[in-house]
Scaffold this motif. Structure first.
Motif, PDB file in Angstrom:
ATOM      1  N   ILE A   1      -5.647  15.235   5.071  1.00 53.05           N
ATOM      2  CA  ILE A   1      -4.301  15.737   4.782  1.00 53.05           C
ATOM      3  C   ILE A   1      -3.302  14.585   4.850  1.00 53.05           C
ATOM      4  N   MET A   2      -2.565  14.368   3.763  1.00 52.18           N
ATOM      5  CA  MET A   2      -1.466  13.416   3.766  1.00 52.18           C
ATOM      6  C   MET A   2      -0.161  14.193   3.852  1.00 52.18           C
ATOM      7  N   VAL A   3       0.581  13.954   4.906  1.00 50.37           N
ATOM      8  CA  VAL A   3       1.825  14.671   5.163  1.00 50.37           C
ATOM      9  C   VAL A   3       3.000  13.782   4.775  1.00 50.37           C
ATOM     10  N   GLU A   4       3.869  14.315   3.938  1.00 45.68           N
ATOM     11  CA  GLU A   4       5.085  13.616   3.534  1.00 45.68           C
ATOM     12  C   GLU A   4       6.277  14.391   4.075  1.00 45.68           C
ATOM     13  N   GLY A   5       7.024  13.779   5.002  1.00 44.06           N
ATOM     14  CA  GLY A   5       8.204  14.424   5.554  1.00 44.06           C
ATOM     15  C   GLY A   5       9.378  14.305   4.601  1.00 44.06           C
ATOM     16  N   LYS A   6      10.187  15.366   4.539  1.00 39.38           N
ATOM     17  CA  LYS A   6      11.357  15.345   3.652  1.00 39.38           C
ATOM     18  C   LYS A   6      12.503  16.118   4.297  1.00 39.38           C
ATOM     19  N   ALA A   7      13.695  15.569   4.142  1.00 38.89           N
ATOM     20  CA  ALA A   7      14.916  16.290   4.500  1.00 38.89           C
ATOM     21  C   ALA A   7      15.699  16.452   3.193  1.00 38.89           C
TER      22      ALA A   7
ATOM     23  N   ARG B   1       0.987   9.506  -3.108  1.00 36.38           N
ATOM     24  CA  ARG B   1       0.677  10.244  -1.881  1.00 36.38           C
ATOM     25  C   ARG B   1      -0.523  11.179  -2.096  1.00 36.38           C
ATOM     26  N   ALA B   2      -0.538  11.871  -3.236  1.00 37.53           N
ATOM     27  CA  ALA B   2      -1.675  12.742  -3.535  1.00 37.53           C
ATOM     28  C   ALA B   2      -2.952  11.927  -3.722  1.00 37.53           C
ATOM     29  N   ALA B   3      -2.838  10.786  -4.401  1.00 35.51           N
ATOM     30  CA  ALA B   3      -4.004   9.921  -4.569  1.00 35.51           C
ATOM     31  C   ALA B   3      -4.502   9.415  -3.218  1.00 35.51           C
ATOM     32  N   SER B   4      -3.595   9.134  -2.299  1.00 36.88           N
ATOM     33  CA  SER B   4      -3.999   8.689  -0.964  1.00 36.88           C
ATOM     34  C   SER B   4      -4.852   9.749  -0.272  1.00 36.88           C
TER      35      SER B   4
ATOM     36  N   ILE C   1      -5.623  17.215   0.784  1.00 36.55           N
ATOM     37  CA  ILE C   1      -4.400  18.027   0.780  1.00 36.55           C
ATOM     38  C   ILE C   1      -3.170  17.128   0.800  1.00 36.55           C
ATOM     39  N   LEU C   2      -2.266  17.343  -0.151  1.00 36.78           N
ATOM     40  CA  LEU C   2      -0.921  16.773  -0.102  1.00 36.78           C
ATOM     41  C   LEU C   2      -0.021  17.828   0.519  1.00 36.78           C
ATOM     42  N   LEU C   3       0.547  17.531   1.682  1.00 37.14           N
ATOM     43  CA  LEU C   3       1.353  18.512   2.411  1.00 37.14           C
ATOM     44  C   LEU C   3       2.772  17.979   2.566  1.00 37.14           C
TER      45      LEU C   3
ATOM     46  N   PRO D   1       0.837  -1.206   0.000  1.00 34.12           N
ATOM     47  CA  PRO D   1       0.000   0.000   0.000  1.00 34.12           C
ATOM     48  C   PRO D   1       0.865   1.247   0.000  1.00 34.12           C
ATOM     49  N   SER D   2       0.243   2.394  -0.177  1.00 31.32           N
ATOM     50  CA  SER D   2       0.957   3.662  -0.039  1.00 31.32           C
ATOM     51  C   SER D   2       1.149   3.931   1.448  1.00 31.32           C
ATOM     52  N   GLN D   3       2.397   3.930   1.902  1.00 26.34           N
ATOM     53  CA  GLN D   3       2.706   4.112   3.323  1.00 26.34           C
ATOM     54  C   GLN D   3       2.992   5.593   3.561  1.00 26.34           C
ATOM     55  N   ASN D   4       1.978   6.317   4.025  1.00 23.81           N
ATOM     56  CA  ASN D   4       2.081   7.759   4.203  1.00 23.81           C
ATOM     57  C   ASN D   4       2.694   8.091   5.565  1.00 23.81           C
TER      58      ASN D   4
END
Length: 223
Positions: free
Chosen positions: A98-104, A151-154, A168-170, A80-83
């Protein structure tokens, strides 16, 4: 897929949910930074609150619940999409998913072209489903990052499931120089949007639930 969740007491509770804790739970990595930012905040992290407040239609959102490492099932086999984080929020107008994707410094996964290399029928089925969900019938160019698509589809899938009025894709970045922002901007450009950091953009209303996307930049907390 189980739908039973438990509250967290500290950032360490997020670590246990990771697929590879020893690899992902390190200083300077987004998994640790995201957990620290959200667990230490009183409500929204400040940069996230500012981002959400930049769109009048989504102002004054209150957090209803937040679930780390939230899985969303997709057709076509595979995982699955692991958000990184799912947040359900609401204001007087209704709910927002809201699906939050953390990024460094990490990339948003492989490009679509790389992901489709020698693609199985299951992969083709999954991509077709994603494009239909996202309202992108023509298909994106191969350099677009596959992770941003699912992620956006999720966000859209869960918005429909909760009867929310917005998805929301955040992207919650912890890179002071906004590494990988160009990859996010390429995704927004699929909808004709010129992305700006700190701004929540309406991407499309052709989907069953309107889709928004935004990039918030936070300060790294881990030494």
């Amino acid at each position: 897929m189980h739908r039973i969740f438990r509250p967290t007491l500290s950032p360490e509770d997020w670590r246990a949910l990771l697929a590879a804790p020893d690899r992902h739970w390190k200083n300077g990595h987004s998994a640790l930074e995201l957990a620290l930012a959200w667990e230490n905040a009183s409500g929204w992290p400040p940069e996230v609150a500012a981002l959400l407040g930049s769109e009048p239609a989504l102002a004054d959102l209150d957090m209803v619940l937040a679930i780390p490492e939230y899985a969303v099932a997709l057709p076509g086999g595979g995982r699955p999409s692991q958000n990184d984080l799912f947040v359900l929020a609401r204001n007087r107008a209704g709910l927002a998913a809201i699906m939050v994707e953390g990024k460094a410094s990490e990339a948003f996964g492989p490009t679509l072209g790389h992901w489709l290399r020698d693609a199985s029928p299951g992969k083709r089925q999954r991509l077709a489903h994603l494009l239909k969900t996202l309202g992108l019938p023509g298909g994106p160019p191969e350099p677009v990052r596959y992770q941003l698509l699912h992620r956006a589809a999720s966000a859209l899938i869960e918005a429909e499931r909760f009867h929310a009025r917005a998805a929301i894709l955040l992207i919650h970045s912890f890179s002071p120089v906004r590494q990988r922002f160009d990859e996010y901007a390429d995704f927004a450009a699929l909808y004709g949007v010129a992305a700006k950091p700190g701004r929540l953009h309406p991407l499309t209303t052709t989907t069953p639930v309107p889709l928004y996307a935004g990039w918030a930049t936070g300060q790294p907390a881990a030494p």
